[in-house]
Design a protein around this motif. Structure first.
Motif, PDB file in Angstrom:
ATOM      1  N   THR A 128      52.954  30.156  42.034  1.00 40.19           N
ATOM      2  CA  THR A 128      51.797  30.543  41.568  1.00 40.19           C
ATOM      3  C   THR A 128      51.300  31.800  40.403  1.00 40.19           C
ATOM      4  O   THR A 128      52.626  32.235  40.574  1.00 40.19           O
ATOM      5  CB  THR A 128      50.953  30.845  43.080  1.00 40.19           C
ATOM      6  N   LYS A 129      49.898  31.372  40.604  1.00 47.33           N
ATOM      7  CA  LYS A 129      49.872  32.547  39.240  1.00 47.33           C
ATOM      8  C   LYS A 129      48.363  33.094  39.981  1.00 47.33           C
ATOM      9  O   LYS A 129      47.793  32.773  40.341  1.00 47.33           O
ATOM     10  CB  LYS A 129      49.880  32.103  38.191  1.00 47.33           C
ATOM     11  N   GLN A 130      47.919  34.455  40.083  1.00 48.76           N
ATOM     12  CA  GLN A 130      46.981  35.334  40.645  1.00 48.76           C
ATOM     13  C   GLN A 130      46.243  34.750  42.016  1.00 48.76           C
ATOM     14  O   GLN A 130      45.267  35.229  42.531  1.00 48.76           O
ATOM     15  CB  GLN A 130      45.564  34.820  40.289  1.00 48.76           C
ATOM     16  N   LEU A 131      47.120  34.414  43.134  1.00 46.54           N
ATOM     17  CA  LEU A 131      46.874  34.079  45.053  1.00 46.54           C
ATOM     18  C   LEU A 131      46.709  35.220  45.579  1.00 46.54           C
ATOM     19  O   LEU A 131      47.694  36.201  45.368  1.00 46.54           O
ATOM     20  CB  LEU A 131      47.943  33.348  44.862  1.00 46.54           C
ATOM     21  N   LYS A 132      45.823  34.936  46.440  1.00 46.06           N
ATOM     22  CA  LYS A 132      46.039  36.456  46.998  1.00 46.06           C
ATOM     23  C   LYS A 132      45.094  36.113  48.534  1.00 46.06           C
ATOM     24  O   LYS A 132      46.015  36.358  49.109  1.00 46.06           O
ATOM     25  CB  LYS A 132      44.731  37.724  46.119  1.00 46.06           C
ATOM     26  N   HIS A 133      44.594  35.174  48.510  1.00 46.37           N
ATOM     27  CA  HIS A 133      43.862  35.064  49.313  1.00 46.37           C
ATOM     28  C   HIS A 133      44.229  33.353  50.418  1.00 46.37           C
ATOM     29  O   HIS A 133      43.986  32.916  51.804  1.00 46.37           O
ATOM     30  CB  HIS A 133      42.070  34.623  49.861  1.00 46.37           C
ATOM     31  N   ASP A 134      44.717  32.558  49.167  1.00 44.32           N
ATOM     32  CA  ASP A 134      44.896  31.573  49.661  1.00 44.32           C
ATOM     33  C   ASP A 134      46.970  31.160  49.302  1.00 44.32           C
ATOM     34  O   ASP A 134      47.417  31.958  49.005  1.00 44.32           O
ATOM     35  CB  ASP A 134      44.928  30.549  48.455  1.00 44.32           C
ATOM     36  N   HIS A 135      47.021  30.448  50.486  1.00 48.78           N
ATOM     37  CA  HIS A 135      48.853  30.049  51.008  1.00 48.78           C
ATOM     38  C   HIS A 135      48.771  28.520  50.254  1.00 48.78           C
ATOM     39  O   HIS A 135      48.193  27.665  50.647  1.00 48.78           O
ATOM     40  CB  HIS A 135      48.935  30.113  51.370  1.00 48.78           C
ATOM     41  N   VAL A 136      50.740  27.848  49.511  1.00 45.96           N
ATOM     42  CA  VAL A 136      50.369  26.459  49.546  1.00 45.96           C
ATOM     43  C   VAL A 136      51.968  26.068  50.745  1.00 45.96           C
ATOM     44  O   VAL A 136      52.202  27.114  51.162  1.00 45.96           O
ATOM     45  CB  VAL A 136      50.371  26.872  47.781  1.00 45.96           C
ATOM     46  N   PHE A 137      51.421  25.430  50.855  1.00 48.28           N
ATOM     47  CA  PHE A 137      52.414  24.310  51.798  1.00 48.28           C
ATOM     48  C   PHE A 137      52.315  22.881  51.656  1.00 48.28           C
ATOM     49  O   PHE A 137      51.592  22.889  51.053  1.00 48.28           O
ATOM     50  CB  PHE A 137      52.556  24.451  53.134  1.00 48.28           C
ATOM     51  N   ALA A 138      53.701  22.060  52.064  1.00 46.11           N
ATOM     52  CA  ALA A 138      54.011  20.723  51.858  1.00 46.11           C
ATOM     53  C   ALA A 138      54.307  20.192  53.400  1.00 46.11           C
ATOM     54  O   ALA A 138      54.958  20.616  53.892  1.00 46.11           O
ATOM     55  CB  ALA A 138      55.042  20.845  51.328  1.00 46.11           C
ATOM     56  N   THR A 139      53.486  18.482  54.238  1.00 44.69           N
ATOM     57  CA  THR A 139      53.417  18.509  54.609  1.00 44.69           C
ATOM     58  C   THR A 139      54.310  17.266  54.527  1.00 44.69           C
ATOM     59  O   THR A 139      53.848  16.777  53.863  1.00 44.69           O
ATOM     60  CB  THR A 139      52.521  18.311  54.957  1.00 44.69           C
ATOM     61  N   LEU A 140      54.421  16.607  55.764  1.00 43.28           N
ATOM     62  CA  LEU A 140      56.288  15.399  55.877  1.00 43.28           C
ATOM     63  C   LEU A 140      55.227  15.277  57.017  1.00 43.28           C
ATOM     64  O   LEU A 140      55.160  15.627  57.745  1.00 43.28           O
ATOM     65  CB  LEU A 140      57.091  15.543  55.303  1.00 43.28           C
ATOM     66  N   GLN A 194      38.498  34.432  53.345  1.00 43.20           N
ATOM     67  CA  GLN A 194      37.868  34.901  52.496  1.00 43.20           C
ATOM     68  C   GLN A 194      38.643  33.521  51.479  1.00 43.20           C
ATOM     69  O   GLN A 194      40.235  33.045  51.565  1.00 43.20           O
ATOM     70  CB  GLN A 194      38.461  35.961  51.570  1.00 43.20           C
ATOM     71  N   GLU A 195      38.783  32.884  50.382  1.00 43.81           N
ATOM     72  CA  GLU A 195      38.636  32.364  48.965  1.00 43.81           C
ATOM     73  C   GLU A 195      39.211  33.007  48.021  1.00 43.81           C
ATOM     74  O   GLU A 195      38.663  33.878  47.258  1.00 43.81           O
ATOM     75  CB  GLU A 195      38.515  30.979  49.058  1.00 43.81           C
ATOM     76  N   ASP A 196      39.662  31.991  47.339  1.00 45.21           N
ATOM     77  CA  ASP A 196      41.002  32.372  45.545  1.00 45.21           C
ATOM     78  C   ASP A 196      39.565  31.640  44.689  1.00 45.21           C
ATOM     79  O   ASP A 196      39.228  30.173  44.911  1.00 45.21           O
ATOM     80  CB  ASP A 196      42.282  32.245  45.261  1.00 45.21           C
ATOM     81  N   LEU A 197      38.550  32.518  44.192  1.00 46.35           N
ATOM     82  CA  LEU A 197      37.615  32.318  43.219  1.00 46.35           C
ATOM     83  C   LEU A 197      38.351  31.522  41.738  1.00 46.35           C
ATOM     84  O   LEU A 197      38.320  30.874  40.933  1.00 46.35           O
ATOM     85  CB  LEU A 197      36.472  32.492  42.596  1.00 46.35           C
ATOM     86  N   ASN A 198      40.114  32.345  41.932  1.00 51.35           N
ATOM     87  CA  ASN A 198      40.677  32.338  40.343  1.00 51.35           C
ATOM     88  C   ASN A 198      42.336  31.543  40.857  1.00 51.35           C
ATOM     89  O   ASN A 198      42.439  32.824  41.814  1.00 51.35           O
ATOM     90  CB  ASN A 198      40.685  33.313  39.544  1.00 51.35           C
ATOM     91  N   GLY A 199      42.644  31.475  40.046  1.00 58.45           N
ATOM     92  CA  GLY A 199      44.508  31.137  40.316  1.00 58.45           C
ATOM     93  C   GLY A 199      44.957  29.918  39.875  1.00 58.45           C
ATOM     94  O   GLY A 199      44.024  28.945  40.122  1.00 58.45           O
ATOM     95  N   VAL A 200      46.236  29.667  39.409  1.00 61.33           N
ATOM     96  CA  VAL A 200      47.022  28.606  39.289  1.00 61.33           C
ATOM     97  C   VAL A 200      47.904  28.467  40.516  1.00 61.33           C
ATOM     98  O   VAL A 200      48.700  29.155  40.435  1.00 61.33           O
ATOM     99  CB  VAL A 200      46.921  28.947  37.936  1.00 61.33           C
TER     100      VAL A 200
END
Length: 953
Positions: A128-140, A194-200
């Motif tokens: 990730t780049k520039q993430l502050k308020h979001d998180h990433v995960f995978a679901t099976l 809150q949401e990330d308005l920028n980030g990759v």
């Protein structure tokens, strides 16, 4: 060929593996190899390489975006770097990129056929780049044959990951046998408002592997046995694709020590176990992987004794052809998969119905159906069982099952407590709050709860007499403003169905009992605390909750008890001292909620000791009932969440069975100082004993003494006929240690005699040459008259008449014989241990000893001594005198070093308090380890205080 090479070739054979050209994919594959799973089968794989985007649209083939209000369509998602006419270099890094601009993003893989039953491991790479308020995960997510989702499992969540990290799910075994397909979802969502308005976010290589499914089962429905030869373990494995493995069976005891092991070959079945393919899926379906073969093996573990055991099965590689492969296997323990199953082998123990110990059970038939649950409870030392019983009028099948369950428990001598906690789902619309409701809110409006509870009372009022409002942790009635009026209204309505209702609710330990104008409408209070009270805290708080009743209250309580086949334990009723006041005719019983320590934070030994000590404290101090609130819990239960026995089940059952329905008799003063408590039930007497320092205790409490540990294993006591003084006196030698053990088979009359034999005289004045009486109080606890003698053995500086005291007593009679004792000038002051030797004639002859203590010197003046060798070689001796007489006193202090002249000092007109006098003796090193004697003679008074000290550095 080693295990790692074997897996690489297997995966390559299944479809050509070139993921090593992609760094992210290689990382995922290496993670799978690190798990040492050579039987893994690839179910799905995507490296976002060119072959995963055959139409060059920058989108992985067969994948779909998640759509909806929370997943805006304008977010850019695609494979990078994008192929634009020209091929991208084969060794370039490829990934799926998500560019954020508020909201959530999600993508889903195609539907993948699982191919066979098994466990499934998902791994994918993310950065990730520039993430502050979001998180990433995978679901099976697993689906059935018709494309309906069955169950989902999430990976770990990541926020800040500037370098590639692995998200992992599993290995997980689908709970549903209907699971035939799976899909993976990759998601980015806000963690809060809150949401990330920028980030990759970059998603790298994704792998889903199927591992062999290993199913381990023990014979029987409950994994609880009363025979050492009954348990048998069966292991079935499916999904094997590589070399033939062997199964290693291991038997472990409650300390996790391996006590037996055996290798068994896996008997293979050549039949393939392919799952059928669904035609209902609208999405493109990934090809089904190789199904593999199945096999099984059985083992009858050699159970050495009663107790708690674990059988562990691991799948080992049977054919390691090279020395390098063998070394690799040994380095990784050669273990590919393992499962374990627990066994409880219970020693048959006598019990009576109606004990004080119980469980608060979950509703429904999970984890055990009611018939199996009833069988388990009957073997668990229980006298009570709380169970949620609220059902709607339409749920007649459930009503019938509950009525059967209550009747079945009654046959086993277990009293069922009906818990009215949360209204059933069909009735929730009647209540305004749709969340979890506290009992005080549920029973707030009679027009709502009365028609809802009437079907329950109509069906169960003849089966269930005890009722609890809310669960064990519901203390909503604490500080309720009109408590007595509200509970009286509830009780009156419940008793409209013709049977007397015994009602109660949860309460807090640290709050005073609720007030009542007369006889309260509640008959018990279920006490709980967060954090849990320790055994010492229970001993301090519980007596305050067991209110003494007026004479005759016990009879009134017994008269109001339900007429069920359960035998009533009169000793669990409130104590009735002869001079007690008369607070009310009916008193609430004290029920204790006892939660075991969490498994993740404490060792099994610590959890076991804490559990047993709190059970003892509750019984010792008058709790009418003791409940474990979540018996089926991996973290704080007695059983595991799947219904199998946990490591605390056997100690609970041993303690509850031996102490349920007993009367607390007291404690014995033993020569080794071990902590002990004695209980009796129907002529059967048992002692619980332990000592922080392992050792032995010698005493005589009968000829049929047996010792059992918490796990039900018998420890044969030693027996000797001659004591340390050379007298012909029988004694049992009991092994003691930090873990409590039970001594059974005690002679009840003899044990009661020893507990009740007490000194009326507790102090002797430190006056020498003058006779002082030492009075002993005896109570005949035998069921017939006795005659006998008692001989007092005290320190050598005590002069006692050599003739033993003679006595003759009828049943229940008391006597107070005494000795005349005079003290020699060198008699040491302080607490002194003495021994009384008895010879009794009752239904037979008894010879035994009782140990007691006497204080020499009154408590109003005490002397302490300390020594220290100073650096200059002088011995410093400090004498501390504490004056509690309330008036000034004076002493002449004489110190006698061995082989030296005596030292003399005076302490004059000492006021109240602690005072110190110091002696300095030259050449202190030469006195190390020797005993100094101090004599403090009161000036103008009769006191002479003697004390000794061993010189220490």
């Amino acid at each position: 060929m080693n295990v790692l090479t074997s897996l690489i070739l297997s995966l390559a054979a299944l479809g050509g593996d070139d993921s090593s050209q992609h760094p992210a994919g290689a990382a995922a594959q290496d993670a799978a190899h690190d798990a040492n799973l050579p039987h893994a089968v690839q179910v799905y794989r995507c490296d976002f390489a060119q072959e995963d985007d055959r139409n060059y649209d920058g989108w992985p083939d067969g994948w779909v975006r998640r759509r909806g209000k929370e997943f805006p369509a304008f977010l850019k998602i695609g494979i990078q770097p994008e192929a634009t006419g020209a091929k991208v270099a084969a060794d370039s890094e490829r990934y799926l990129q998500m560019e954020l601009s508020g909201g959530s993003a999600g993508v889903m893989t195609p539907s993948c056929a699982l191919g066979a039953r098994g466990s499934f491991l998902l791994e994918c790479q993310v950065r990730t780049k520039q993430l502050k308020h979001d998180h990433v995960f995978a679901t099976l997510t697993f689906y059935d044959d018709h494309g309906q989702p069955l169950e989902s499992y999430e990976s770990n969540h990541v926020v800040d990951a500037p370098r590639w990290q692995t998200l992992r799910v599993g290995p997980v075994l689908p709970k549903s046998e209907a699971a035939t397909h799976a899909r993976v979802t990759l998601a980015v969502t806000p963690r809060g408002d809150q949401e990330d308005l920028n980030g990759v976010v970059h998603w790298g290589s994704l792998r889903m592997l199927r591992l062999p499914r290993i199913a381990l089962r023990a014979s029987g429905d409950l994994q609880v046995y009363d025979s050492l030869t009954a348990p048998e373990v069966s292991c079935e494995i499916s999904g094997l694709v590589c070399a033939r493995p062997e199964l290693q069976f291991e038997l472990l005891d409650h300390t996790e020590r391996v006590i037996a092991t055996e290798m068994r070959p896996l008997v293979l079945e050549e039949k393939r176990t392919l799952l059928k393919h669904s035609k209902a899926h609208s999405e493109p379906e990934h090809a089904a992987p190789q199904a593999g073969i199945t096999g099984s093996a059985k083992w009858k573990p050699p159970i050495p004794d009663y107790g708690f055991y674990r059988v562990r099965v691991s799948m080992q590689q049977a054919d390691q052809p090279t020395a390098a492969a063998i070394a690799n296997s040994q380095a990784n323990d050669a273990t590919m998969l393992h499962r374990s199953v627990t066994l409880a082998v219970l020693r048959p123990l006598p019990r009576v119905a109606g004990g004080e110990f119980g469980w608060s059970l979950p509703g429904g038939e999970d984890p055990l159906p009611l018939n199996a649950l009833a069988s388990l409870l009957s073997q668990s030392g229980l006298g009570w069982a709380k169970y949620p019983v609220w059902f709607s009028e339409q749920e007649q099948a459930q009503a019938d099952r509950l009525a059967w369950f209550a009747e079945r428990l009654s046959i086993h001598g277990i009293e069922m407590v009906g818990v009215l906690d949360q209204p059933p789902s069909p009735l929730r619309e009647m209540f305004r709050d749709k969340g979890r409701l506290p009992a005080a809110s549920v029973f707030q409006e009679p027009q709502l709860w009365q028609p809802a509870v009437d079907p329950v009372m109509t069906r169960l009022s003849l089966k269930v007499r005890w009722w609890q409002l809310g669960d064990d942790r519901d203390t909503s009635y604490v500080d309720f403003p009109i408590l007595e009026e509200r509970v009286q209204g509830i009780k009156t309505h419940l008793e409209r169905f013709g049977q007397q209702v015994h009602l109660g609710f949860g309460w807090r330990w640290l709050r005073e009992m609720p007030n009542s104008k007369g006889t309260p409408p509640w008959e018990f209070l279920s006490y709980s605390a967060d954090p849990e009270l320790t055994a010492d805290e229970l001993a301090a708080y519980l007596p305050r909750k067991v209110i003494p009743a007026a004479p005759g209250t016990a009879a009134k309580l017994k008269a109001k008890l339900p007429t069920t086949p359960v035998s009533v334990n009169a000793h669990a009723l409130p104590t009735i001292p002869p001079t007690a006041p008369s607070p009310s005719a009916m008193l609430p019983r004290a029920w204790v909620v006892l939660t075991p320590l969490p498994r993740s934070q404490y060792s099994t030994a610590t959890r076991t000791l804490d559990l047993v000590q709190r059970m003892l404290a509750a019984r010792q101090h008058g709790a009418s009932a003791v409940f474990v609130p979540q018996p089926f819990s991996e973290e704080q239960g007695l059983m595991n969440a799947d219904g199998s026995p946990g490591e605390l089940f056997v100690p609970w059952r041993t303690t509850a069975t031996l102490l349920g329905g007993t009367q607390y008799l007291g404690a014995l003063q033993l020569p080794g100082g071990s902590v002990n408590h004695v209980f009796s039930r129907d002529g059967q007497t048992v002692m619980v004993i332990w000592n922080d320092v392992p050792g032995k205790e010698s005493f005589y409490l009968g000829d049929e003494v047996r010792q059992l540990d918490l796990w039900g294993r018998e420890i044969k006591p030693e027996f000797k006929l001659t004591d340390e003084q050379g007298e012909d006196r029988p004694e049992s030698i009991i092994q003691v240690g930090p873990e409590p053990t039970f001594v059974t088979g005690l002679d009840e009359g003899l044990t009661r005699w020893q507990i009740r034999a007490k000194f009326v005289t507790t102090h002797l004045e430190s006056v020498f040459g003058r006779q002082q009486p030492v009075t002993l109080r005896l109570e005949n606890a035998f069921a017939q008259g006795v005659s006998g003698s008692a001989t007092l053995h005290a320190p050598k500086a005590w002069n006692i008449s050599p003739q033993p005291l003679q006595f003759r007593m009828s049943e229940g009679e008391t006597a107070q014989p005494d000795w005349l004792v005079s003290l020699q000038p060198d008699a040491a002051s302080g607490l002194q241990r003495v021994r009384i030797d008895f010879e009794l004639t009752a239904e037979r002859n008894y010879r035994f000893s009782v140990y007691r203590t006497l204080q020499l010197g009154l408590d109003d003046v005490t002397v302490e001594m300390r020594t220290r060798v100073r650096e200059d070689g002088l011995l410093l001796v400090e004498q501390h005198v504490t004056n509690l007489t309330g008036k000034p006193i004076s002493f002449q202090c004489l110190l006698f070093p061995p082989g030296r002249r005596r030292e003399t000092k005076q302490m004059l007109h000492l006021p109240a308090g602690r005072h110190t006098v110091t002696f300095l003796i030259p050449q202190g090193e030469s006195l190390l380890g020797q005993t100094l004697w101090l004599r403090a003679e009161e000036i103008g008074g009769p006191r002479v205080l003697n004390s000794t000290v061993v010189v220490e550095r």
